[in-house]
Design a protein around this motif. Structure first.
Motif, PDB file in Angstrom:
ATOM      1  N   THR A  11      -3.343  -2.011  -2.751  1.00 18.12           N
ATOM      2  CA  THR A  11      -2.379  -3.108  -2.839  1.00 18.12           C
ATOM      3  C   THR A  11      -2.782  -4.175  -3.848  1.00 18.12           C
ATOM      4  OG1 THR A  11      -1.814  -2.736  -0.531  1.00 18.12           O
ATOM      5  CG2 THR A  11      -1.099  -4.810  -1.497  1.00 18.12           C
ATOM      6  N   ASP A  12      -4.010  -4.611  -3.815  1.00 18.27           N
ATOM      7  CA  ASP A  12      -4.471  -5.716  -4.673  1.00 18.27           C
ATOM      8  C   ASP A  12      -4.525  -5.350  -6.149  1.00 18.27           C
ATOM      9  OD1 ASP A  12      -4.749  -7.110  -2.350  1.00 18.27           O
ATOM     10  OD2 ASP A  12      -6.926  -6.999  -2.281  1.00 18.27           O
ATOM     11  N   GLU A  13      -4.438  -4.076  -6.485  1.00 18.32           N
ATOM     12  CA  GLU A  13      -4.557  -3.664  -7.885  1.00 18.32           C
ATOM     13  C   GLU A  13      -3.226  -3.243  -8.506  1.00 18.32           C
ATOM     14  OE1 GLU A  13      -7.844  -1.047  -8.632  1.00 18.32           O
ATOM     15  OE2 GLU A  13      -9.110  -2.100  -7.193  1.00 18.32           O
ATOM     16  N   SER A  33       0.823  -1.207   0.000  1.00 21.48           N
ATOM     17  CA  SER A  33       0.000   0.000   0.000  1.00 21.48           C
ATOM     18  C   SER A  33       0.864   1.267   0.000  1.00 21.48           C
ATOM     19  CB  SER A  33      -0.911   0.002   1.223  1.00 21.48           C
ATOM     20  OG  SER A  33      -1.552   1.238   1.368  1.00 21.48           O
TER      21      SER A  33
END
Length: 157
Positions: free
Chosen positions: A72-74, A49
């Motif tokens: 974070t996930d992208e 992040s």
């Protein structure tokens, strides 16, 4: 279908010793030159992040705390033509006033002219989103455009 705003209007890059970075309202793009012939297994990329780390063939190329937070996930990275790593980070704050002045905290800062051009571009991109029937890609902007420019959202249509 028309091209996205950033493709029509071009990018405002911040050149670094390892490549360049640039941004849109939603994303931060990082392009890192690597030795020709680099393979994906030679790359270790960690995207958090607020943190990034990039190691290629055991050599740390980029590491530190990001200027602002990302989703974070992208976050993604790709190796192109075995000589360029492209990292795409999705900004958490996608407001035109959120113009990153550097990639990392206290490192890889845009010079004042580039920073000004980045802010102008993000302001025009915001205007494009607010007025989808108009094309702002070739527009010039003057006046108060810092922090995303004037807010017209309260005006009646």
């Amino acid at each position: 279908m028309s091209a996205p705003f950033e493709e029509r209007s071009g990018v405002v890059p911040c050149v670094t010793p390892w490549g360049r970075w640039y941004q849109t309202l939603e994303e931060v793009f990082i392009e890192v030159r690597v030795p020709p012939g680099t393979r994906a297994k030679d790359v270790r990329c960690s995207l958090g992040s607020r943190h990034i780390a990039l190691v290629v063939r055991g050599q740390e190329l980029l590491q530190g705390k990001l200027f602002d937070s990302t989703v974070t996930d992208e976050g993604t990275w790709t190796l192109e033509d075995r000589q360029l790593i492209r990292i795409v980070l999705m900004k958490t704050n996608r407001d035109a006033g959120n113009c990153w002045i550097s990639l990392l905290e206290n490192e890889y800062a845009a010079d004042p002219w580039v920073q000004d051009q980045m802010q102008r571009k993000l302001t025009l991109e915001r205007f494009q989103r607010e007025n989808p029937g108009f094309d702002f890609s070739g527009a010039e902007i003057s006046g108060n455009y810092s922090k995303g420019g004037p807010d017209f959202s309260s005006l009646e249509k």
